[in-house]
Design an enzyme around this catalytic site. Structure first.
Site, PDB file in Angstrom:
ATOM      1  N   ASP A   1      -9.547   2.634   5.091  1.00  0.00           N
ATOM      2  CA  ASP A   1      -8.577   3.400   4.297  1.00  0.00           C
ATOM      3  C   ASP A   1      -7.673   4.319   5.131  1.00  0.00           C
ATOM      4  O   ASP A   1      -7.085   5.237   4.599  1.00  0.00           O
ATOM      5  CB  ASP A   1      -9.279   4.191   3.181  1.00  0.00           C
ATOM      6  N   GLU A   2      -7.578   4.047   6.433  1.00  0.00           N
ATOM      7  CA  GLU A   2      -6.745   4.916   7.273  1.00  0.00           C
ATOM      8  C   GLU A   2      -5.839   4.106   8.195  1.00  0.00           C
ATOM      9  O   GLU A   2      -6.244   3.057   8.685  1.00  0.00           O
ATOM     10  CB  GLU A   2      -7.627   5.774   8.191  1.00  0.00           C
TER      11      GLU A   2
ATOM     12  N   ASP B   1      -4.368   8.505   4.856  1.00  0.00           N
ATOM     13  CA  ASP B   1      -5.792   8.402   4.505  1.00  0.00           C
ATOM     14  C   ASP B   1      -5.884   8.396   2.984  1.00  0.00           C
ATOM     15  O   ASP B   1      -5.450   9.344   2.327  1.00  0.00           O
ATOM     16  CB  ASP B   1      -6.536   9.610   5.114  1.00  0.00           C
TER      17      ASP B   1
HETATM   18  P1  TTP Z   1     -13.131   8.664   4.078  1.00  0.00           P
HETATM   19  O1  TTP Z   1     -11.654   8.497   4.186  1.00  0.00           O
HETATM   20  O2  TTP Z   1     -13.839   9.493   5.088  1.00  0.00           O
HETATM   21  O3  TTP Z   1     -13.494   9.309   2.659  1.00  0.00           O
HETATM   22  P2  TTP Z   1     -12.811   9.100   1.242  1.00  0.00           P
HETATM   23  O4  TTP Z   1     -11.607   8.219   1.304  1.00  0.00           O
HETATM   24  O5  TTP Z   1     -13.850   8.659   0.264  1.00  0.00           O
HETATM   25  O6  TTP Z   1     -12.427  10.572   0.836  1.00  0.00           O
HETATM   26  P3  TTP Z   1     -11.220  11.463   1.385  1.00  0.00           P
HETATM   27  O7  TTP Z   1     -10.368  11.735   0.188  1.00  0.00           O
HETATM   28  O8  TTP Z   1     -11.875  12.689   1.929  1.00  0.00           O
HETATM   29  O9  TTP Z   1     -10.504  10.655   2.427  1.00  0.00           O
HETATM   30  O10 TTP Z   1     -13.837   7.256   4.069  1.00  0.00           O
HETATM   31  C1  TTP Z   1     -13.250   6.108   3.447  1.00  0.00           C
HETATM   32  C2  TTP Z   1     -14.305   5.287   2.754  1.00  0.00           C
HETATM   33  O11 TTP Z   1     -15.321   4.896   3.687  1.00  0.00           O
HETATM   34  C3  TTP Z   1     -15.027   6.052   1.645  1.00  0.00           C
HETATM   35  O12 TTP Z   1     -14.367   5.956   0.403  1.00  0.00           O
HETATM   36  C4  TTP Z   1     -16.388   5.425   1.641  1.00  0.00           C
HETATM   37  C5  TTP Z   1     -16.605   4.922   3.048  1.00  0.00           C
HETATM   38  N1  TTP Z   1     -17.559   5.811   3.766  1.00  0.00           N
HETATM   39  C6  TTP Z   1     -18.889   5.421   3.853  1.00  0.00           C
HETATM   40  O13 TTP Z   1     -19.273   4.368   3.365  1.00  0.00           O
HETATM   41  N2  TTP Z   1     -19.769   6.250   4.502  1.00  0.00           N
HETATM   42  C7  TTP Z   1     -19.391   7.454   5.054  1.00  0.00           C
HETATM   43  O14 TTP Z   1     -20.226   8.175   5.625  1.00  0.00           O
HETATM   44  C8  TTP Z   1     -18.006   7.844   4.948  1.00  0.00           C
HETATM   45  C9  TTP Z   1     -17.537   9.148   5.532  1.00  0.00           C
HETATM   46  C10 TTP Z   1     -17.135   6.993   4.295  1.00  0.00           C
HETATM   47 MG    MG Z   2     -10.113   8.539   2.743  1.00  0.00          MG
END
Ligand code: TTP
Ligand code: MG
Length: 352
Positions: A104-105, A8
Site C-alpha cells: 500500500d505504499e 500510503d
Molecule cells: P500500513 O500502511 O503500515 O498500515 P495501514 O495501511 O493499515 O494503516 P495506516 O493508515 O497507518 O497506513 O500497512 C499496510 C497493510 O499491511 C495493513 O493494512 C496491513 C498490513 N500489515 C500487516 O499485515 N502487519 C503489520 O504489522 C503491518 C504494520 C501492516
Molecule cells: Mg497504509
C-alpha cells in the site's frame, strides 16, 4: 532539485473490506482474526478500532478484550492484492519515476512538475482519482527527498496531504518525536530517551561520535536522517521480483505457538496470491528481526519450481528453526518468495 511524493493508503486491509461491504464503514474493524478462533495477531485495524487502542501486531485476543463489539475478519490477501494493483496503476501515471515499496505504499519522483505548489495540486488530483475510482483514501507526503516525503505522509494520517518545502525541512522534522524517524522503533526510542534525546531536533544536534559509540553505523545513519539528509533515488523496478509479507509484533515475542501461527498465516497469504496469479517460485527467504533490531535473513533455493502451500509452510518453518533457539525476543517475522515464474510467460506486475 528533486520533488518526491510518498503515498500510503489508509488502514489498507480494513479499507478494502469496507469497500466490499459498505455496512462496515464507520465501524471498528479488525483484520487478522483466525476464522476458527481468536488466535494470531492484528494485521491492521480501522481508525475507529484504533480509538480503542487496537494496533497492528497486537494479539487478536487482546484486541477482542479492548473492543469485543468490533468486526473481526480474517486476512483476504487476494482481495488486497487486486485492489493494490488497481490503485498502483492509477498512481504510476502521475510519476516521472515510480517505485512501489509495499502493498500500500509507493514513491513517485515528480521533479519534472515545476515546483512544490504544482506538486501539491498533483497530489490532490491523485487523491481524488483514487477515491472516485476505488473508494479509498490515502495520505500523501511531498518533500525534497524520500525520507522527508515518507515522514510527511505519516504526519497527519488519515486522508491528508503534507507538503514540506526544502527550506522548511528542519522546521518540520525537529519538533517530531524520534519515533517518527524512519527505522526508529520503541527500543531505539527508549535508548535515545535515556540519553536525553526526545525529538528529532535533539538527535540532529547530538554529537555524532557518541551516537556511533552507542549504536554503531546505525547511530551515524540516524544522525544524518535527523538532519533531513537522504539522496536515494526513486527506483523503477521492472516486473515483479518477489512476493512477500512481514508482520511486526506489537510486543516482542518468544512465544513459539504465536510465531508458528504467524508463519502459517503469512504462508496462507502468499499462497493465496501465487495461486491466483499462477505463479511458481524457486527461492524462499525468511526474515527475522530481534528485539535489538538485529535482522537476519535466510533463504533456500529449491531444485524445482514450487507452488504448494505446504512447501511454503515447511520451508519457512525449517529456515526459521535456527532462529527459534535464540534467547532474544522477536520483533518482526517475514516470508518472501522470489525467483518466480508465471505460468506461460513472464507477466509484468510490481514488486511486493
Ligand atoms: P500500513 O500502511 O503500515 O498500515 P495501514 O495501511 O493499515 O494503516 P495506516 O493508515 O497507518 O497506513 O500497512 C499496510 C497493510 O499491511 C495493513 O493494512 C496491513 C498490513 N500489515 C500487516 O499485515 N502487519 C503489520 O504489522 C503491518 C504494520 C501492516
Ligand atoms: Mg497504509
Amino acid at each position: 532539485m528533486r520533488i518526491i511524493m510518498h503515498l500510503d493508503l489508509d488502514a489498507f486491509f480494513a479499507a478494502c473490506e469496507a469497500r466490499e461491504r459498505p455496512g462496515l464503514k464507520g465501524k471498528p474493524v479488525v483484520i487478522g482474526a483466525d476464522p476458527r478462533g481468536r488466535r494470531g495477531v492484528v494485521s491492521t485495524a480501522s481508525y475507529e478500532a484504533r480509538e480503542y487502542g487496537i494496533h497492528s501486531g497486537m494479539p487478536i485476543s487482546k484486541a477482542y478484550r479492548l473492543c469485543p463489539h468490533a468486526v473481526f475478519l480474517p486476512v483476504n490477501f487476494r482481495l488486497y492484492w487486486d485492489v493494490s494493483e488497481r490503485v498502483m496503476r492509477i498512481t504510476r501515471k502521475y510519476a516521472d519515476k515510480f517505485q512501489q515499496t509495499s502493498i500500500d505504499e509507493a514513491f513517485l519522483d515528480i521533479s519534472g512538475c515545476g515546483g512544490f505548489e504544482a506538486a501539491g495540486k498533483i497530489a490532490n488530483e491523485l487523491k481524488k482519482e483514487i477515491f472516485d475510482r476505488e473508494g479509498l483514501t490515502c495520505s500523501i507526503g511531498i518533500g525534497p527527498n524520500k525520507l522527508i516525503a515518507k515522514t510527511a505522509s505519516d504526519y497527519r494520517k488519515p486522508d491528508d496531504l503534507t507538503v514540506v518545502q526544502p527550506e522548511n525541512v528542519k522546521e518540520f522534522l525537529f519538533p517530531l518525536p524520534t519515533r517518527r524517524l524512519y527505522g526508529v522503533g520503541k527500543k531505539t526510542g527508549q535508548a535515545l530517551n535515556s540519553i536525553g534525546i526526545e525529538t528529532i531536533g535533539d538527535l540532529a544536534q547530538y554529537d555524532v561520535q557518541s551516537l556511533e559509540g552507542m549504536f554503531g553505523r546505525w547511530g551515524v545513519q540516524m544522525h544524518l536522517m535527523a538532519n533531513g539528509a537522504d539522496d536515494s533515488e526513486v527506483e523503477e523496478v521492472e516486473g515483479i521480483q518477489s512476493i512477500g509479507r512481514e508482520v511486526t509484533f506489537q510486543e516482542d515475542t518468544s512465544d513459539i505457538a504465536l510465531l508458528d501461527e504467524t508463519i502459517d498465516a503469512i504462508a496462507e497469504d502468499i499462497y493465496g496470491t501465487i495461486s491466483q496469479e499462477n505463479i511458481a517460485f524457486r527461492t524462499l527467504a525468511i526474515k527475522v528481526r530481534f528485539e535489538n533490531f538485529e535482522t537476519h535473513t535466510s533463504q533456500r533455493t529449491l531444485n524445482r519450481l514450487a507452488a504448494e502451500k505446504e512447501t511454503i509452510k515447511s520451508v519457512a518453518k525449517d529456515l526459521f528453526g535456527k532462529f527459534a533457539e535464540s534467547k532474544k525476543k522477536i520483533r518482526l517475522i517475514g516470508v518472501r518468495v522470489s525467483n518466480i515464474l508465471f505460468e506461460g510467460e513472464q507477466k509484468s506486475l510490481k514488486d511486493y
